[in-house]
Design a protein around this motif. Sequence first.
Motif, PDB file in Angstrom:
ATOM      1  N   ARG A 220       0.827  -1.209   0.000  1.00 24.57           N
ATOM      2  CA  ARG A 220       0.000   0.000   0.000  1.00 24.57           C
ATOM      3  C   ARG A 220       0.861   1.259   0.000  1.00 24.57           C
ATOM      4  N   PHE A 221       2.074   1.137   0.520  1.00 23.17           N
ATOM      5  CA  PHE A 221       2.930   2.297   0.677  1.00 23.17           C
ATOM      6  C   PHE A 221       3.937   2.435  -0.459  1.00 23.17           C
ATOM      7  N   ASN A 222       3.815   1.571  -1.473  1.00 23.75           N
ATOM      8  CA  ASN A 222       4.659   1.696  -2.649  1.00 23.75           C
ATOM      9  C   ASN A 222       4.323   3.007  -3.360  1.00 23.75           C
ATOM     10  N   PRO A 223       5.322   3.767  -3.776  1.00 19.39           N
ATOM     11  CA  PRO A 223       5.034   5.083  -4.376  1.00 19.39           C
ATOM     12  C   PRO A 223       4.179   5.002  -5.628  1.00 19.39           C
ATOM     13  N   ALA A 224       4.335   3.941  -6.431  1.00 15.09           N
ATOM     14  CA  ALA A 224       3.520   3.817  -7.640  1.00 15.09           C
ATOM     15  C   ALA A 224       2.053   3.635  -7.292  1.00 15.09           C
ATOM     16  N   LEU A 225       1.765   2.829  -6.267  1.00 10.54           N
ATOM     17  CA  LEU A 225       0.373   2.602  -5.881  1.00 10.54           C
ATOM     18  C   LEU A 225      -0.204   3.804  -5.147  1.00 10.54           C
ATOM     19  N   GLN A 226       0.617   4.505  -4.379  1.00 10.52           N
ATOM     20  CA  GLN A 226       0.140   5.721  -3.729  1.00 10.52           C
ATOM     21  C   GLN A 226      -0.272   6.761  -4.778  1.00 10.52           C
ATOM     22  N   GLU A 227       0.561   6.895  -5.814  1.00  4.91           N
ATOM     23  CA  GLU A 227       0.247   7.847  -6.879  1.00  4.91           C
ATOM     24  C   GLU A 227      -0.967   7.376  -7.668  1.00  4.91           C
TER      25      GLU A 227
ATOM     26  N   ARG B 284     -11.460   5.747 -19.431  1.00  5.18           N
ATOM     27  CA  ARG B 284     -10.619   6.736 -20.115  1.00  5.18           C
ATOM     28  C   ARG B 284      -9.230   6.211 -20.426  1.00  5.18           C
ATOM     29  N   GLY B 285      -8.923   4.998 -19.970  1.00  5.91           N
ATOM     30  CA  GLY B 285      -7.600   4.463 -20.235  1.00  5.91           C
ATOM     31  C   GLY B 285      -7.169   3.451 -19.192  1.00  5.91           C
ATOM     32  N   THR B 286      -5.871   3.193 -19.149  1.00  4.02           N
ATOM     33  CA  THR B 286      -5.327   2.168 -18.262  1.00  4.02           C
ATOM     34  C   THR B 286      -4.081   2.683 -17.542  1.00  4.02           C
ATOM     35  N   PHE B 287      -4.032   2.458 -16.240  1.00  2.43           N
ATOM     36  CA  PHE B 287      -2.825   2.695 -15.451  1.00  2.43           C
ATOM     37  C   PHE B 287      -2.091   1.371 -15.285  1.00  2.43           C
ATOM     38  N   ILE B 288      -0.764   1.405 -15.398  1.00  2.00           N
ATOM     39  CA  ILE B 288       0.059   0.249 -15.068  1.00  2.00           C
ATOM     40  C   ILE B 288       1.074   0.680 -14.020  1.00  2.00           C
ATOM     41  N   ALA B 289       0.968   0.079 -12.834  1.00  2.00           N
ATOM     42  CA  ALA B 289       1.898   0.360 -11.745  1.00  2.00           C
ATOM     43  C   ALA B 289       2.873  -0.803 -11.617  1.00  2.00           C
ATOM     44  N   ASP B 290       4.157  -0.521 -11.745  1.00  2.00           N
ATOM     45  CA  ASP B 290       5.201  -1.520 -11.537  1.00  2.00           C
ATOM     46  C   ASP B 290       5.778  -1.281 -10.150  1.00  2.00           C
TER      47      ASP B 290
ATOM     48  N   ALA C 144       7.924  11.673  -6.308  1.00  2.00           N
ATOM     49  CA  ALA C 144       8.858  11.253  -5.262  1.00  2.00           C
ATOM     50  C   ALA C 144       8.685   9.767  -4.969  1.00  2.00           C
ATOM     51  N   LYS C 145       9.804   9.064  -4.798  1.00  2.00           N
ATOM     52  CA  LYS C 145       9.761   7.623  -4.539  1.00  2.00           C
ATOM     53  C   LYS C 145      10.494   7.318  -3.233  1.00  2.00           C
ATOM     54  N   ARG C 146       9.720   7.270  -2.167  1.00  2.00           N
ATOM     55  CA  ARG C 146      10.279   6.963  -0.854  1.00  2.00           C
ATOM     56  C   ARG C 146      10.174   5.467  -0.581  1.00  2.00           C
TER      57      ARG C 146
ATOM     58  N   ALA D  12       7.836  -3.088  -8.500  1.00  2.00           N
ATOM     59  CA  ALA D  12       9.239  -3.458  -8.357  1.00  2.00           C
ATOM     60  C   ALA D  12      10.139  -2.254  -8.609  1.00  2.00           C
ATOM     61  N   THR D  13       9.711  -1.361  -9.503  1.00  2.06           N
ATOM     62  CA  THR D  13      10.497  -0.167  -9.826  1.00  2.06           C
ATOM     63  C   THR D  13       9.886   1.116  -9.270  1.00  2.06           C
ATOM     64  N   GLY D  14       8.626   1.040  -8.841  1.00  3.17           N
ATOM     65  CA  GLY D  14       7.946   2.229  -8.349  1.00  3.17           C
ATOM     66  C   GLY D  14       7.449   3.138  -9.455  1.00  3.17           C
ATOM     67  N   ASP D  15       7.323   2.609 -10.684  1.00  4.77           N
ATOM     68  CA  ASP D  15       6.901   3.421 -11.825  1.00  4.77           C
ATOM     69  C   ASP D  15       5.392   3.321 -12.054  1.00  4.77           C
ATOM     70  N   LEU D  16       4.808   4.416 -12.538  1.00  2.00           N
ATOM     71  CA  LEU D  16       3.398   4.447 -12.910  1.00  2.00           C
ATOM     72  C   LEU D  16       3.269   5.018 -14.306  1.00  2.00           C
ATOM     73  N   THR D  17       2.593   4.277 -15.194  1.00  2.00           N
ATOM     74  CA  THR D  17       2.407   4.693 -16.578  1.00  2.00           C
ATOM     75  C   THR D  17       0.914   4.711 -16.901  1.00  2.00           C
ATOM     76  N   PHE D  18       0.509   5.700 -17.692  1.00  2.00           N
ATOM     77  CA  PHE D  18      -0.890   5.830 -18.100  1.00  2.00           C
ATOM     78  C   PHE D  18      -0.993   5.689 -19.614  1.00  2.00           C
ATOM     79  N   TYR D  19      -1.874   4.790 -20.041  1.00  2.00           N
ATOM     80  CA  TYR D  19      -2.173   4.588 -21.453  1.00  2.00           C
ATOM     81  C   TYR D  19      -3.564   5.141 -21.702  1.00  2.00           C
ATOM     82  N   ALA D  20      -3.642   6.278 -22.359  1.00  2.00           N
ATOM     83  CA  ALA D  20      -4.931   6.947 -22.562  1.00  2.00           C
ATOM     84  C   ALA D  20      -5.676   6.354 -23.755  1.00  2.00           C
ATOM     85  N   ASN D  21      -6.986   6.340 -23.657  1.00  2.00           N
ATOM     86  CA  ASN D  21      -7.795   6.008 -24.817  1.00  2.00           C
ATOM     87  C   ASN D  21      -7.595   7.090 -25.879  1.00  2.00           C
ATOM     88  N   GLY D  22      -7.494   6.679 -27.127  1.00  2.00           N
ATOM     89  CA  GLY D  22      -7.234   7.632 -28.192  1.00  2.00           C
ATOM     90  C   GLY D  22      -8.438   8.483 -28.528  1.00  2.00           C
ATOM     91  N   THR D  23      -8.165   9.699 -28.960  1.00  2.00           N
ATOM     92  CA  THR D  23      -9.233  10.602 -29.406  1.00  2.00           C
ATOM     93  C   THR D  23      -9.131  10.896 -30.894  1.00  2.00           C
TER      94      THR D  23
END
Length: 328
Positions: free
Chosen positions: A121-128, A233-239, A277-279, A241-252
């Motif tokens: 729960r405290f992973n920065p990617a999931l917090q964001e 509106r799209g898809t979030f992918i939270a990794d 920030a990634k604590r 292991a790396t603390g990364d968050l990526t958003f794939y938006a639906n196209g317009t």
Amino acid sequence: MMALRAGLLGVGMMGRHHARVLREVDGVDLVAIADPGGDPHGVAGDLEVLPDIDALIEAGIDIAVVAVPTRFHEDAALKLAAAGVHTLVEKPIADSVEAGQRMVDAFESQGLIGAVGHVERFNPALQELRRRLEGGEIGDVFQIATRRQSTFPARIADVGVGKDLASHDIDLTAWVAQSDYASVFAQTAFKSGRSFEDMITITGRLSNGIIVNHLVNWLTPMKERVTVVTGDRGTFIADTATGDLTFYANGTIPLEWESISSFRGVSEGDITRYAFAKREPLRVEHEAFRDAVLGEPSELVTMRQGLHTLSVVEAALQSASDGMSIRL
């Protein structure tokens, strides 16, 4: 204000990290360590390694962290509750729902903070991710899928991959979606010659209607820690292991290639990888525990929440055994 006197039970693979973080968190003073197996990682420093939970309590502590094998959680927690010690227990809360319920009752009846170490729960990617979902950035959420795969950890001897790893995904999914589980269906596999499962797949639905899916195993020669949240509106992918968050938006932009536009429900839009920030999650978890004990706002995972997570895992294991979907 004086620092909270902290005690740590267990200095194994996870306990050694708790020892380090307890020494780093402001307002907390690690004053006692206990482990009947000694100090294999040399983290005690100037502290004597006490023999058991009773000796730890006698050291006069305000808070405790329990990082011993799951089957010992209940005994330690009940003794700490009786002594008036606020306690953070590593996940899962216990080895059975009945034991977990006794722990919940003990801490709630004493008015103590009882918490479970669902650190994801405290992973920065999931917090964001949670923050952006609350802001409505993908609208209605349709599905949450997780993948948690890796090699077998020899240190885990008393539970299977369901309670050890799937519990992470169940907790974080309910937290991200802000909804409990309504039903689950699961399948398991036993490939390592152990009495506990080393692979589990869980499908289900949350009370708010979101479909969920979890793929968890100890049979994969690489490490994967991924949470995928899909909405209108799209898809979030939270990794995580790396603390990364990526958003794939639906196209317009309308697709001009007829052969691909004819079978896609949505088109591909912009891809954004966020900077934030990634604590260290374990440190953030300990700060939340400290704040809860001091009566300040906190996102700590309570024992009651940890008990719900365990009940979902046990329902999934029962489903795999019976071959039937189970409503919670």
